[in-house]
Motif scaffolding. Sequence first.
Motif, PDB file in Angstrom:
ATOM      1  N   SER A   1       0.841  -1.196   0.000  1.00  8.39           N
ATOM      2  CA  SER A   1       0.000   0.000   0.000  1.00  8.39           C
ATOM      3  C   SER A   1       0.880   1.253   0.000  1.00  8.39           C
ATOM      4  CB  SER A   1      -0.910  -0.003   1.224  1.00  8.39           C
ATOM      5  OG  SER A   1      -1.612   1.207   1.325  1.00  8.39           O
ATOM      6  N   ALA A   2       1.895   1.268   0.840  1.00  8.30           N
ATOM      7  CA  ALA A   2       2.799   2.421   0.909  1.00  8.30           C
ATOM      8  C   ALA A   2       3.547   2.605  -0.410  1.00  8.30           C
ATOM      9  CB  ALA A   2       3.781   2.245   2.065  1.00  8.30           C
ATOM     10  N   GLU A   3       3.952   1.505  -1.025  1.00  2.82           N
ATOM     11  CA  GLU A   3       4.676   1.584  -2.299  1.00  2.82           C
ATOM     12  C   GLU A   3       3.773   2.153  -3.397  1.00  2.82           C
ATOM     13  OE1 GLU A   3       7.098  -1.336  -5.386  1.00  2.82           O
ATOM     14  OE2 GLU A   3       6.601  -2.061  -3.372  1.00  2.82           O
ATOM     15  N   VAL A   4       2.536   1.693  -3.454  1.00  2.00           N
ATOM     16  CA  VAL A   4       1.594   2.205  -4.462  1.00  2.00           C
ATOM     17  C   VAL A   4       1.354   3.697  -4.242  1.00  2.00           C
ATOM     18  CG1 VAL A   4      -0.802   2.099  -5.287  1.00  2.00           C
ATOM     19  CG2 VAL A   4       0.479  -0.015  -4.876  1.00  2.00           C
ATOM     20  N   ARG A   5       1.192   4.117  -3.005  1.00  2.00           N
ATOM     21  CA  ARG A   5       0.976   5.547  -2.717  1.00  2.00           C
ATOM     22  C   ARG A   5       2.182   6.383  -3.132  1.00  2.00           C
ATOM     23  NH1 ARG A   5      -1.906   4.010   2.646  1.00  2.00           N
ATOM     24  NH2 ARG A   5      -4.077   4.218   2.011  1.00  2.00           N
ATOM     25  N   THR A   6       3.375   5.857  -2.867  1.00  2.00           N
ATOM     26  CA  THR A   6       4.597   6.574  -3.243  1.00  2.00           C
ATOM     27  C   THR A   6       4.661   6.776  -4.751  1.00  2.00           C
ATOM     28  OG1 THR A   6       5.789   5.727  -1.323  1.00  2.00           O
ATOM     29  CG2 THR A   6       7.124   6.514  -3.157  1.00  2.00           C
ATOM     30  N   VAL A   7       4.347   5.711  -5.495  1.00  2.00           N
ATOM     31  CA  VAL A   7       4.355   5.809  -6.960  1.00  2.00           C
ATOM     32  C   VAL A   7       3.319   6.832  -7.417  1.00  2.00           C
ATOM     33  CG1 VAL A   7       3.798   4.565  -9.081  1.00  2.00           C
ATOM     34  CG2 VAL A   7       5.273   3.507  -7.363  1.00  2.00           C
ATOM     35  N   CYS A   8       2.121   6.741  -6.869  1.00  2.00           N
ATOM     36  CA  CYS A   8       1.050   7.670  -7.273  1.00  2.00           C
ATOM     37  C   CYS A   8       1.389   9.105  -6.903  1.00  2.00           C
ATOM     38  CB  CYS A   8      -0.272   7.264  -6.629  1.00  2.00           C
ATOM     39  SG  CYS A   8      -0.933   5.723  -7.284  1.00  2.00           S
ATOM     40  N   ASP A   9       1.957   9.290  -5.735  1.00  2.00           N
ATOM     41  CA  ASP A   9       2.284  10.641  -5.278  1.00  2.00           C
ATOM     42  C   ASP A   9       3.456  11.252  -6.047  1.00  2.00           C
ATOM     43  OD1 ASP A   9       0.247  10.440  -3.475  1.00  2.00           O
ATOM     44  OD2 ASP A   9       1.547  10.065  -1.732  1.00  2.00           O
ATOM     45  N   SER A  10       4.213  10.433  -6.746  1.00  2.00           N
ATOM     46  CA  SER A  10       5.357  10.951  -7.514  1.00  2.00           C
ATOM     47  C   SER A  10       4.912  11.619  -8.824  1.00  2.00           C
ATOM     48  CB  SER A  10       6.354   9.823  -7.806  1.00  2.00           C
ATOM     49  OG  SER A  10       5.804   8.917  -8.760  1.00  2.00           O
ATOM     50  N   VAL A  11       3.660  11.397  -9.200  1.00  2.00           N
ATOM     51  CA  VAL A  11       3.134  11.998 -10.430  1.00  2.00           C
ATOM     52  C   VAL A  11       2.490  13.334 -10.073  1.00  2.00           C
ATOM     53  CG1 VAL A  11       1.497  11.714 -12.335  1.00  2.00           C
ATOM     54  CG2 VAL A  11       2.757   9.725 -11.454  1.00  2.00           C
TER      55      VAL A  11
ATOM     56  N   GLU B   1      -4.744  11.562 -13.253  1.00  2.00           N
ATOM     57  CA  GLU B   1      -6.132  11.104 -13.134  1.00  2.00           C
ATOM     58  C   GLU B   1      -6.280   9.588 -13.243  1.00  2.00           C
ATOM     59  OE1 GLU B   1      -9.935  11.407 -12.132  1.00  2.00           O
ATOM     60  OE2 GLU B   1      -8.559  13.103 -12.192  1.00  2.00           O
ATOM     61  N   PRO B   2      -5.615   8.927 -14.193  1.00  2.00           N
ATOM     62  CA  PRO B   2      -5.763   7.466 -14.276  1.00  2.00           C
ATOM     63  C   PRO B   2      -5.236   6.724 -13.041  1.00  2.00           C
ATOM     64  CG  PRO B   2      -4.860   8.319 -16.324  1.00  2.00           C
ATOM     65  CD  PRO B   2      -4.883   9.458 -15.339  1.00  2.00           C
ATOM     66  N   LEU B   3      -4.443   7.371 -12.242  1.00  2.00           N
ATOM     67  CA  LEU B   3      -3.906   6.714 -11.044  1.00  2.00           C
ATOM     68  C   LEU B   3      -4.887   6.711  -9.877  1.00  2.00           C
ATOM     69  CD1 LEU B   3      -0.205   7.956 -11.153  1.00  2.00           C
ATOM     70  CD2 LEU B   3      -1.120   5.718 -11.804  1.00  2.00           C
ATOM     71  N   THR B   4      -6.068   7.284 -10.081  1.00  2.00           N
ATOM     72  CA  THR B   4      -7.095   7.287  -9.035  1.00  2.00           C
ATOM     73  C   THR B   4      -7.428   5.861  -8.602  1.00  2.00           C
ATOM     74  OG1 THR B   4      -8.005   9.352  -9.856  1.00  2.00           O
ATOM     75  CG2 THR B   4      -9.442   8.014  -8.468  1.00  2.00           C
ATOM     76  N   ALA B   5      -7.556   4.961  -9.564  1.00  2.00           N
ATOM     77  CA  ALA B   5      -7.864   3.559  -9.239  1.00  2.00           C
ATOM     78  C   ALA B   5      -6.732   2.938  -8.412  1.00  2.00           C
ATOM     79  CB  ALA B   5      -8.093   2.748 -10.513  1.00  2.00           C
ATOM     80  N   ALA B   6      -5.510   3.307  -8.740  1.00  2.00           N
ATOM     81  CA  ALA B   6      -4.371   2.772  -7.976  1.00  2.00           C
ATOM     82  C   ALA B   6      -4.397   3.302  -6.537  1.00  2.00           C
ATOM     83  CB  ALA B   6      -3.058   3.140  -8.662  1.00  2.00           C
ATOM     84  N   ARG B   7      -4.782   4.554  -6.377  1.00  2.00           N
ATOM     85  CA  ARG B   7      -4.897   5.123  -5.023  1.00  2.00           C
ATOM     86  C   ARG B   7      -5.986   4.395  -4.223  1.00  2.00           C
ATOM     87  NH1 ARG B   7      -4.012   9.481  -8.281  1.00  2.00           N
ATOM     88  NH2 ARG B   7      -2.082  10.611  -7.883  1.00  2.00           N
ATOM     89  N   HIS B   8      -7.094   4.097  -4.896  1.00  2.00           N
ATOM     90  CA  HIS B   8      -8.165   3.344  -4.228  1.00  2.00           C
ATOM     91  C   HIS B   8      -7.671   1.949  -3.844  1.00  2.00           C
ATOM     92  CE1 HIS B   8     -11.336   6.253  -4.575  1.00  2.00           C
ATOM     93  NE2 HIS B   8     -11.171   6.361  -5.884  1.00  2.00           N
ATOM     94  N   ALA B   9      -6.897   1.329  -4.720  1.00  2.00           N
ATOM     95  CA  ALA B   9      -6.343   0.007  -4.414  1.00  2.00           C
ATOM     96  C   ALA B   9      -5.420   0.082  -3.197  1.00  2.00           C
ATOM     97  CB  ALA B   9      -5.585  -0.548  -5.626  1.00  2.00           C
ATOM     98  N   ALA B  10      -4.638   1.162  -3.101  1.00  2.00           N
ATOM     99  CA  ALA B  10      -3.758   1.339  -1.942  1.00  2.00           C
ATOM    100  C   ALA B  10      -4.578   1.469  -0.663  1.00  2.00           C
ATOM    101  CB  ALA B  10      -2.869   2.569  -2.131  1.00  2.00           C
TER     102      ALA B  10
END
Length: 155
Positions: free
Chosen positions: A19-29, A37-46
């Motif tokens: 979860s922390a890794e996914v958030r880090t990736v999403c937050d880097s954009v 915007e397409p990373l919204t689903a990834a944030r929900h997954a985190a």
Amino acid sequence: MSVTPAHLRTLADRAEALSAEVRTVCDSVPEESPEHEPLTAARHAADWLARGANDLRSAATDLAKLQAQPCGLPWAVCPEHGNTLSSQAGISTCRVCRRTWNYSRPSQPCPEPVTWKVVDQAGTETRMCDGHVLGARAAVANATFVRLYDGSGAF
């Protein structure tokens, strides 16, 4: 394979790390980036992974309680304060914390989980809960007290 509380806690740690890794990736954009915007689903997954980690920890605690051996000494005690109970009309009350039980707890076998191994001078081993250890420390000279686990199933 037998499921243990430790196994569930390990899975929870992995879910939390992912979860922390996914958030880090999403937050880097950057927010102004078209990829944001397409990373919204990834944030929900985190978020789901983080909730799953909490659920796994809760399940580990519940499983540990189910697997724990009860102390079973012939009289029950307050799990936090030891031999501090008084009983009247089927209600037991700890004289320290005022917690109550709706039965005559002192006359019941102790239902608390075993968390200690106590070995007296003669080598006799008794397994007991936190509450009984409080009394044993005061009453048993030169005994060895070994913490088995913390009641959550963690050894």
